[in-house]
Design a protein around this motif. Structure first.
Motif, PDB file in Angstrom:
ATOM      1  N   ARG A  39     -26.781   7.414  18.157  1.00 37.23           N
ATOM      2  CA  ARG A  39     -26.015   6.389  18.664  1.00 37.23           C
ATOM      3  C   ARG A  39     -25.122   7.907  18.603  1.00 37.23           C
ATOM      4  N   TYR A  40     -23.605   7.325  19.430  1.00 34.64           N
ATOM      5  CA  TYR A  40     -22.444   8.540  19.780  1.00 34.64           C
ATOM      6  C   TYR A  40     -21.704   8.539  18.975  1.00 34.64           C
ATOM      7  N   TRP A  41     -21.370   7.128  18.307  1.00 30.85           N
ATOM      8  CA  TRP A  41     -19.673   7.214  17.684  1.00 30.85           C
ATOM      9  C   TRP A  41     -20.286   6.919  16.399  1.00 30.85           C
ATOM     10  N   GLY A  42     -20.147   8.190  15.496  1.00 26.88           N
ATOM     11  CA  GLY A  42     -20.353   8.341  14.714  1.00 26.88           C
ATOM     12  C   GLY A  42     -20.218   9.581  13.592  1.00 26.88           C
ATOM     13  N   GLU A  43     -20.320   9.874  12.466  1.00 27.87           N
ATOM     14  CA  GLU A  43     -20.486  11.842  12.800  1.00 27.87           C
ATOM     15  C   GLU A  43     -21.207  12.586  13.014  1.00 27.87           C
ATOM     16  N   PRO A  44     -20.751  13.371  13.199  1.00 28.02           N
ATOM     17  CA  PRO A  44     -22.741  14.714  13.430  1.00 28.02           C
ATOM     18  C   PRO A  44     -23.729  15.075  12.644  1.00 28.02           C
ATOM     19  N   ILE A  45     -24.728  15.049  12.957  1.00 27.66           N
ATOM     20  CA  ILE A  45     -25.180  16.163  11.661  1.00 27.66           C
ATOM     21  C   ILE A  45     -25.306  16.812  11.522  1.00 27.66           C
ATOM     22  N   PRO A  46     -24.741  17.418  10.426  1.00 26.93           N
ATOM     23  CA  PRO A  46     -24.445  19.280  10.863  1.00 26.93           C
ATOM     24  C   PRO A  46     -25.927  20.305  10.663  1.00 26.93           C
ATOM     25  N   ILE A  47     -26.230  20.011  11.460  1.00 24.05           N
ATOM     26  CA  ILE A  47     -27.587  21.215  11.683  1.00 24.05           C
ATOM     27  C   ILE A  47     -28.245  21.322  12.193  1.00 24.05           C
ATOM     28  N   ILE A  48     -28.835  22.850  13.096  1.00 23.65           N
ATOM     29  CA  ILE A  48     -29.267  23.483  13.867  1.00 23.65           C
ATOM     30  C   ILE A  48     -30.919  23.181  14.125  1.00 23.65           C
ATOM     31  N   TYR A  74       0.460  -1.206  -0.409  1.00 26.71           N
ATOM     32  CA  TYR A  74      -0.412   0.055   0.240  1.00 26.71           C
ATOM     33  C   TYR A  74       1.031   1.339  -0.061  1.00 26.71           C
ATOM     34  N   ASP A  75       0.232   2.195  -0.747  1.00 26.30           N
ATOM     35  CA  ASP A  75       0.903   3.566  -0.552  1.00 26.30           C
ATOM     36  C   ASP A  75       0.416   4.077   0.221  1.00 26.30           C
ATOM     37  N   TRP A  76       0.999   4.291   2.602  1.00 29.15           N
ATOM     38  CA  TRP A  76       0.730   4.363   3.107  1.00 29.15           C
ATOM     39  C   TRP A  76       0.367   6.122   3.769  1.00 29.15           C
ATOM     40  N   SER A  77       0.915   6.887   2.365  1.00 28.98           N
ATOM     41  CA  SER A  77       0.991   7.854   2.321  1.00 28.98           C
ATOM     42  C   SER A  77      -0.110   8.839   1.628  1.00 28.98           C
ATOM     43  N   ARG A  78      -1.038   7.756   2.301  1.00 28.69           N
ATOM     44  CA  ARG A  78      -2.594   8.279   1.387  1.00 28.69           C
ATOM     45  C   ARG A  78      -3.785   7.442   2.557  1.00 28.69           C
ATOM     46  N   GLU A  79      -3.214   7.356   3.210  1.00 30.37           N
ATOM     47  CA  GLU A  79      -3.935   6.511   5.063  1.00 30.37           C
ATOM     48  C   GLU A  79      -5.496   7.429   5.299  1.00 30.37           C
ATOM     49  N   ILE A  80      -6.277   6.946   5.370  1.00 33.62           N
ATOM     50  CA  ILE A  80      -7.888   7.393   5.542  1.00 33.62           C
ATOM     51  C   ILE A  80      -8.486   6.848   6.739  1.00 33.62           C
ATOM     52  N   ASN A  81      -8.704   8.099   7.453  1.00 39.35           N
ATOM     53  CA  ASN A  81      -9.498   7.636   8.596  1.00 39.35           C
ATOM     54  C   ASN A  81     -10.932   7.897   8.828  1.00 39.35           C
ATOM     55  N   THR A  82     -11.882   7.249   8.670  1.00 40.72           N
ATOM     56  CA  THR A  82     -12.997   8.255   8.520  1.00 40.72           C
ATOM     57  C   THR A  82     -13.751   8.887   9.974  1.00 40.72           C
ATOM     58  N   THR A  83     -13.331   8.553  10.866  1.00 37.06           N
ATOM     59  CA  THR A  83     -13.122   9.184  12.525  1.00 37.06           C
ATOM     60  C   THR A  83     -12.472  10.463  12.520  1.00 37.06           C
ATOM     61  N   GLU A  84     -11.558  10.738  11.753  1.00 33.25           N
ATOM     62  CA  GLU A  84     -10.623  12.083  11.744  1.00 33.25           C
ATOM     63  C   GLU A  84     -11.647  13.082  10.815  1.00 33.25           C
TER      64      GLU A  84
END
Length: 801
Positions: A425-434, A117-127
RNA sequence: GCCUCGGUGAUGAAACCGGUAAACAUACAGCACUUAAAAUGCUGCGGGCAAAACCCUUGUGGGUUCGACUCCCACCCGAGGCACCA
């Protein structure tokens, strides 16, 4: 002597890393994008099954590099989701911490397996840097009206305490934990995937995907074409449209059935003569779980709306109206015209409630079997001017006849339902709505993204339909971006599938702070040329990702209609006992221990050699020992011959043959047979003197499969430059031709003799040789030779009487 | 019920476009090396026979063909998916 895989593998892994050997170059043509479905970083690490796909794509990536492609082969982490959160609930350790730990472990597992793998492109959905763009896509969907809020009776998992999408409910059970789901009315965020139903269906055509997966998506989308006739309610202004694919059976319609959820029931309240009975039924139907509904398929229940009659538009017959839960509220118009003679469900219902059955279609030949519904197409009778027509023509004629009077419309419906997108649930992307008291639903401004998930101590789901985020006052209470008044943040998070619906785009440009992906880079690298993963994602991830991709295409953020042009499914690796590997069964095999005992190269080729790539096959450690033995023989054979200059002709023919077979099978994504070919080659070559040319060619061909041992031997043979830089060799078909071959002689299609002869003889010459054979003489003696067939290069069939 | 794959030795499997069924491996058995075991090497390994000759064998039954694991028809079994979708 056994080769020292530990030192060798460590040495080359470090060398590759130091040299940046697997770094993708920008804008260097031709490109090849080969992608694995990225894993969830589980605390258990990956088991040997995960690696079957990864090794295969790694072989392809290494092959393509040698063929001169600029290969993009990245890896990342799909790290949001329930397990980390459940673990946090149990231990109090924050998901951020467990995720990081697990990622480090799994990344290391991949590295010791020699995956390129080209590790310089590693991504993480929680960042935040990543989910900023997941949220951004959500905002775009919102702006286009494709994300909306709705109170829905959703699938609710009482154990995970969250709502689920339809795709996540399997057999009435939660896809994650297996708990039976119930129905619950909650206000939900919903994505309008149905707007894309037609394109999601049509564009499957051009994809090089397994037919199975395409078929599953087609069924899931479920297009059906038909007519929507209107039934007027007697003595009322209301009417009820119904959807049918069998307009040809309209004359046989003897009653109408409404789903319990049908809104017209309320409108008809005053006319209904048996309101108590009806409302009791509606109440019962409402609390039924999905599971109960499924288990009652055979026992249809319903209740008549006494006092209400509707008019069949084709013959003006007055017919009764029922409510029954075998009619679904969310499909079609939520009402059906019942034709008991020609629909099995209606037939059963009619029998049970003693309703009229009118037969109007018969088979082209033979009589109708009246013990069940006749559901096939046939010929109409007792159908007025349409009698005598075939079903197909009748559908069209009846539809058109009614539509001229504005009593019907041509319609297409899809089974696909909108994607329920919020999770409590907690561990997910917050929905960007007010949510503002005055302004309603207000999206966050793009420049305020990412909306970071706050750090909390209490993860417990509330069970009230709100996420644990609702309890964090300082986070929830905000000022409305529009009116500056009091407002509350949306506390639901996005589902597991959000981050994975577009991750393949981020690998192209992982550090871009200004946009999701740079346009030029996207145009260069998309689409994904080869995508490999399990078939279990057929209607979840693969459908969602296609939907988001098409949406981004419409906004001109991506340049292709489809994200993955070629898809291949990897088969499961089962435990040695043939069971699925699982922690609870205690039969999980970790790659680490296999690599420790036999080395990464042996691990890699065993994964490939165990059987056809797409099949589910049980793990066998003896199998690993077998390929390990083979690698030792490769080592000893190479060392023994390393100083030889020339190879005999027969060996040159054999290496060219090997070259051809390996190249051809890799092209077809066959990985087990090439390894068998290498073994065959070695069995043939081992006793012979091999020269450097043959040895080098063998190592280059083998290097995508077992890169470490090949690098080492390549160096021992005196090469300074890495084997990775070698060009994939071409074979010479003239050299493959063998001088002597074995003629196979059949009498009446059965093999009777085998004769060695020179290759390339004419049919006449062969005939002469063949008839000299004692065995052939024996079988042809006293019989008439009817035919003499020669199938080049070596098969002869003599037909005798 | 519908859709999609599959069914070949003891096991994983191979066989291109209809042309030698069982390549390659594993397991097993025997032998060699060894004090012994492991490792390694050699031999055997679908069935009817202990053997040659011969016959049979790719889920079952039929068909097409000089020739069928491969194509066609019917059926049986297994896996996965969908499932009251009108």
């Amino acid at each position: 002597m056994a080769y020292q895989f530990k030192e060798i593998e460590k040495k080359w892994q470090e060398r590759w890393e130091k040299d940046g050997a697997f770094k993708t170059k920008e804008f260097s043509s031709p490109k090849f994008y080969v992608l694995d479905m990225f894993p969830y970083p589980s605390g258990l690490g990956l088991h040997v099954g995960h690696f079957k796909g990864y090794v295969a794509t790694d072989i392809v990536a290494r092959l393509k590099r040698m063929q001169g492609f600029n290969v993009l082969h990245p890896m990342g982490w799909d790290a949001f989701g329930l397990p980390a959160e459940n673990y946090a609930i149990k231990t109090g350790i924050h998901p951020e911490i467990t995720t990081e730990k697990n990622v480090d472990n799994i990344r290391n597992q991949m590295k010791i397996a020699g995956l390129s793998y080209d590790w310089s492109r590693e991504i993480n959905t929680t960042e935040p840097d990543y989910y900023k763009w997941t949220q951004w896509i959500f905002l775009q969907l919102f702006k286009k009206g494709l994300a909306y809020k709705k109170i829905l009776p959703i699938n609710w998992c009482p154990s995970c305490k969250t709502g689920l999408a339809n795709e996540e409910v399997i057999d009435g059970k939660c896809e994650r934990c297996g708990t039976e789901t119930t129905k619950k009315d909650i206000e939900q965020w919903v994505l309008k995937i149905t707007d894309y139903a037609e394109r999601l269906l049509d564009d499957l055509e051009g994809l090089d995907w397994p037919e199975k997966i395409k078929e599953m998506q087609r069924n899931w989308i479920g297009r059906s074409e038909g007519w929507e006739p209107v039934f007027k309610i007697k003595d009322s202004l209301f009417d009820i449209p119904v959807f049918t694919t069998r307009a040809d059976t309209l004359f046989g319609c003897t009653y109408l059935v409404l789903a319990p959820e049908h809104p017209i029931i309320k409108d008809l309240e005053i006319d209904i003569e048996n309101p108590d009975e009806v409302s009791l039924y509606l109440e019962k139907a409402g609390i039924k779980s999905e599971r109960e509904r499924i288990s009652e398929v055979k026992d249809k229940t319903g209740v008549e709306l006494r006092g209400v009659k509707v008019v069949n538009p084709i013959n003006n017959k007055e017919i009764p109206v029922f409510v029954a839960d075998y009619v679904l509220g969310h499909y079609g118009t939520g009402a059906v015209m019942a034709v008991p003679a020609h629909d099995q469900r209606d037939f059963e219902f009619a029998k049970k409630y003693n309703l009229e059955i009118v037969w109007t279609v018969k088979p082209e030949q033979g009589e109708i079997d009246k013990s069940k519904a006749f559901v096939e197409d046939g010929v109409l009778f007792d159908s007025g001017e349409f009698s005598g027509l075939g079903s197909d023509e009748a559908r069209k004629k009846i539809g058109e006849y009614l539509s001229k009077q504005n009593l019907a419309e041509k319609k297409v419906y899809y089974k696909l339902r909108d994607w329920i997108f919020s999770r409590q649930r907690y561990w997910g992307e917050p929905i960007p709505i007010i949510n503002c008291e005055k302004c309603g639903t207000v999206p966050l401004k793009e420049e305020d993204l990412p909306l970071k998930l706050p750090h909390i101590e209490k993860y417990q789901p509330t069970g009230t339909g709100e996420s644990p985020l609702a309890a964090i006052e300082e986070w929830v209470n905000v000022e409305c971006p529009k009116c500056k008044g009091k407002a509350r943040r949306e506390t639901n998070t996005m589902p597991q599938w959000a981050g994975s619906s577009w991750y393949y785009l981020r690998f192209i440009d992982p550090d871009n702070q200004k946009e999701l992906v740079d346009k030029k880079k996207e145009e260069f690298f998309m689409p994904v040329d080869l995508y490999v993963g399990g078939a279990d994602h057929a209607v979840l991830h693969l459908l969602y990702a296609r939907f988001w991709h098409k949406f981004l295409f419409d906004l001109k953020h991506v340049s292709t209609k489809e994200p993955f042009s070629k898809l291949r499914n990897v088969g499961f690796v089962l435990a040695p006992d043939g069971q699925k590997m699982s922690k609870s069964k205690g039969n999980v095999i970790a790659p680490d221990e296999i690599i420790e005992k036999y080395g990464a190269d042996a691990f890699r080729i065993y994964e490939m050699f165990m059987g056809p790539f797409g099949e589910a096959i049980g793990w066998s450690e003896n199998g690993v020992k077998g390929v390990y033995k083979f690698l030792n023989r490769v080592w000893n054979f190479s060392i023994k011959n390393k100083d030889n200059k020339e190879s005999p002709k027969e060996l040159i023919a054999e290496i060219n043959k090997l070259n051809k077979r390996v190249s051809e099978d890799l092209e077809k994504m066959k990985f087990n047979t090439p390894i068998a070919f290498f073994m065959e080659f070695l069995n043939f070559a081992e006793e012979k003197q091999a020269g450097k040319d043959v040895l080098e060619r063998m190592l280059v061909l083998l290097s995508p499969f077992t890169p470490h041992i090949c690098e080492e031997l390549w160096e021992i043979l005196g090469n300074k430059e890495s084997i990775l830089k070698q060009k994939w060799p071409e074979y010479d078909k003239n050299l493959i031709k063998e001088e002597r071959i074995e003629l196979v002689v059949q009498i009446n299609g059965k093999v009777k003799d085998k004769i060695e002869a020179k290759n390339g003889l004419s049919e006449e010459e062969i005939k002469e040789i063949v008839f000299q054979s004692e065995k052939v003489k024996k079988w042809t003696e006293g019989r008439e030779v009817v035919r003499f067939l020669f199938v080049p290069p070596s098969l002869i069939n003599i037909v005798v009487k």
